[in-house]
Design a protein around this motif. Structure first.
Motif, PDB file in Angstrom:
ATOM      1  N   GLY A 199       0.798  -1.232   0.000  1.00  0.00           N
ATOM      2  CA  GLY A 199       0.000   0.000   0.000  1.00  0.00           C
ATOM      3  C   GLY A 199       0.824   1.274   0.000  1.00  0.00           C
ATOM      4  O   GLY A 199       2.044   1.245   0.126  1.00  0.00           O
ATOM      5  N   ASN A 200       0.101   2.401  -0.130  1.00  0.00           N
ATOM      6  CA  ASN A 200       0.716   3.726  -0.121  1.00  0.00           C
ATOM      7  C   ASN A 200       0.531   4.322   1.281  1.00  0.00           C
ATOM      8  O   ASN A 200      -0.588   4.634   1.689  1.00  0.00           O
ATOM      9  N   ALA A 201       1.640   4.513   1.974  1.00  0.00           N
ATOM     10  CA  ALA A 201       1.588   4.990   3.365  1.00  0.00           C
ATOM     11  C   ALA A 201       1.154   6.444   3.464  1.00  0.00           C
ATOM     12  O   ALA A 201       0.812   6.928   4.539  1.00  0.00           O
ATOM     13  N   LYS A 202       1.171   7.149   2.332  1.00  0.00           N
ATOM     14  CA  LYS A 202       0.771   8.577   2.357  1.00  0.00           C
ATOM     15  C   LYS A 202      -0.698   8.742   1.946  1.00  0.00           C
ATOM     16  O   LYS A 202      -1.201   9.857   1.853  1.00  0.00           O
ATOM     17  N   ALA A 203      -1.387   7.646   1.704  1.00  0.00           N
ATOM     18  CA  ALA A 203      -2.758   7.735   1.187  1.00  0.00           C
ATOM     19  C   ALA A 203      -3.699   8.429   2.170  1.00  0.00           C
ATOM     20  O   ALA A 203      -4.525   9.250   1.783  1.00  0.00           O
ATOM     21  N   TYR A 204      -3.585   8.129   3.447  1.00  0.00           N
ATOM     22  CA  TYR A 204      -4.472   8.733   4.472  1.00  0.00           C
ATOM     23  C   TYR A 204      -3.607   9.237   5.609  1.00  0.00           C
ATOM     24  O   TYR A 204      -2.600   8.617   5.957  1.00  0.00           O
ATOM     25  N   LYS A 205      -4.039  10.367   6.193  1.00  0.00           N
ATOM     26  CA  LYS A 205      -3.236  10.955   7.270  1.00  0.00           C
ATOM     27  C   LYS A 205      -3.988  10.840   8.588  1.00  0.00           C
ATOM     28  O   LYS A 205      -5.063  11.419   8.751  1.00  0.00           O
ATOM     29  N   PHE A 206      -3.456  10.078   9.503  1.00  0.00           N
ATOM     30  CA  PHE A 206      -4.062   9.941  10.825  1.00  0.00           C
ATOM     31  C   PHE A 206      -3.299  10.823  11.819  1.00  0.00           C
ATOM     32  O   PHE A 206      -2.105  11.072  11.631  1.00  0.00           O
ATOM     33  N   PRO A 207      -3.999  11.293  12.881  1.00  0.00           N
ATOM     34  CA  PRO A 207      -3.360  12.288  13.763  1.00  0.00           C
ATOM     35  C   PRO A 207      -2.254  11.703  14.640  1.00  0.00           C
ATOM     36  O   PRO A 207      -2.307  10.533  15.010  1.00  0.00           O
ATOM     37  N   GLU A 208      -1.282  12.553  14.966  1.00  0.00           N
ATOM     38  CA  GLU A 208      -0.219  12.153  15.906  1.00  0.00           C
ATOM     39  C   GLU A 208      -0.544  12.794  17.248  1.00  0.00           C
ATOM     40  O   GLU A 208      -0.670  14.018  17.348  1.00  0.00           O
TER      41      GLU A 208
END
Ligand code: KG4
Ligand code: ZN
Length: 356
Positions: A199-208
């Motif tokens: 998969g593409n790790a930049k596809a979705y951005k989850f909060p830090e």
């Protein structure tokens, strides 16, 4: 028990038993070298979506004799060659711990040799002392398992201090709960690892999360993933503004599984490695290890290596078989305790939760 008698007695020969959760494991360590590492995993839990404590203790009872026997055979030794019995005393499922503890105590009594009580989380850290090259002291260890997430400062095998830990969920739980939300079977960590590779790790951005000091938090991430899936990836991802139908969610997951896994994994890893970097900067320590089941994750292993190259660290990653629960780590910890004559008496009880 077998025909070969190599007489290891007197060389610090340790028989170790691990039974804290759902693996029944035994190992023989002689003079600091692991000669066998046998693990019987319990398949019985898969259909329940998690470990069922009562079934786990029953399975430990069924497996333990054969597992210990196999560990002795592989090491080409007999019970009479063993100098001490080490066992996992805490933490873990109490019924599971009891099986290993009783077995270890019986052997100690019958063979008239010392008993060594081992803390499971300390053993995960000291798994880094099994194979060469070994880290020199002091070192930092990021220990990431199904129940714990810790940064440990290690001055010696007997002097380990937790300097950061999770305030809610563990990293392994973040993997397993995400997998459950995605409809994947337990334990989900290895499956997320597998799908993330495509998969593409930049596809979705989850909060830090912004947690002070060296502590971690994963519960907010879990909630945001839950909302994200409930909304079938709609652009407003962290609020319950729109709830997709069951069918829409299913299709969304099916179409985007690899990208979701890669993005979630990327965030879990960045949370872990950013804190590890902070710990290294605060302590000035550049010998850096990882340990525990989640350290089997290929993204974390690669991430640590590349952060280590950038930051001038010496990094140490245990072989896969010493990352997830195993008895070799109990044996090596037992060996160092044996050298210190740090023995337990037969009245020692296992405990489900234990600080160190
Ligand atoms: O250390 P461990 O075997 O048992 C405990 O002491 O908890 O850790 C188990 C955890 C589980 O949460 C499992 O999903 C996770 O380690 N795990 C992984 C991987 N292999 C095991 N998580 C991510 N990627 C993996 N490859
Ligand atoms: Zn463990």
């Amino acid at each position: 028990m077998n025909e070969i008698n190599s007489s290891f007695r007197g060389m610090g020969s340790i028989l170790a038993i691990e039974s804290s959760c759902d693996e029944t494991a035994a190992s023989v360590c002689v003079d600091g070298k692991i000669l066998s590492n046998i693990i019987a995993s319990q398949e019985v839990h898969a259909k329940y979506g998690g470990v069922v404590p009562e079934l786990a203790s029953r399975a430990h009872m069924q497996h333990i004799v054969a597992v210990v026997d196999a560990a002795l055979k592989k090491a080409q030794c007999q019970l009479e060659d063993i100098d001490a019995i080490a066992f996992t005393q805490a933490p873990g499922l109490i019924g599971s711990l009891l099986v290993g503890a009783q077995f270890a105590k019986s052997l100690s009594l019958a063979l008239n040799i010392p008993l060594i009580a081992v803390h499971h989380m300390q053993a995960h850290v000291l798994a880094n002392l099994i194979a060469d090259p070994k880290p020199s002291f002091p070192f930092l260890c990021l220990t990431v398992s199904g129940g714990h997430t810790q940064i440990v400062l290690c001055e010696s095998p007997a002097n380990l201090e937790v300097i950061g830990q999770t305030i809610d969920d563990a990293a392994g739980e973040a993997f397993d709960k995400t997998a459950k939300i995605l409809g994947l079977p337990y334990p989900g960590g290895p499956l997320i690892d597998k799908y993330a590779k495509q998969g593409n790790a930049k596809a979705y951005k989850f909060p830090e999360p912004q947690i002070p000091g060296l502590d971690f938090s994963f519960s907010g991430l879990k909630t945001s993933i839950l909302y994200f899936i409930q909304n079938a990836g709609s652009s407003v991802v962290y609020k319950e503004t729109f709830v997709a139908t069951e069918e829409e969610r299913k299709q969304f997951i099916e179409k985007n599984l690899a990208d979701i896994c890669a993005s979630v994994q990327e965030r879990i890893i960045s949370i872990l490695l950013n804190k590890l970097k902070k710990a290294s900067e605060q302590t000035g320590i550049k010998n850096i290890c990882i340990a525990g089941g989640v350290s089997a994750n290929s993204g974390l292993r690669n991430g640590l290596t590349s952060m280590g190259e950038k930051s001038g660290w010496k990094t140490f990653i245990p072989a896969f078989e010493y990352c997830t629960d195993n008895a070799a780590m109990i044996a090596i910890t037992g060996y160092y305790k044996f050298l210190e004559k740090d023995f337990a008496d037969l009245g020692v009880s296992p405990t489900a939760r234990a600080e160190w």
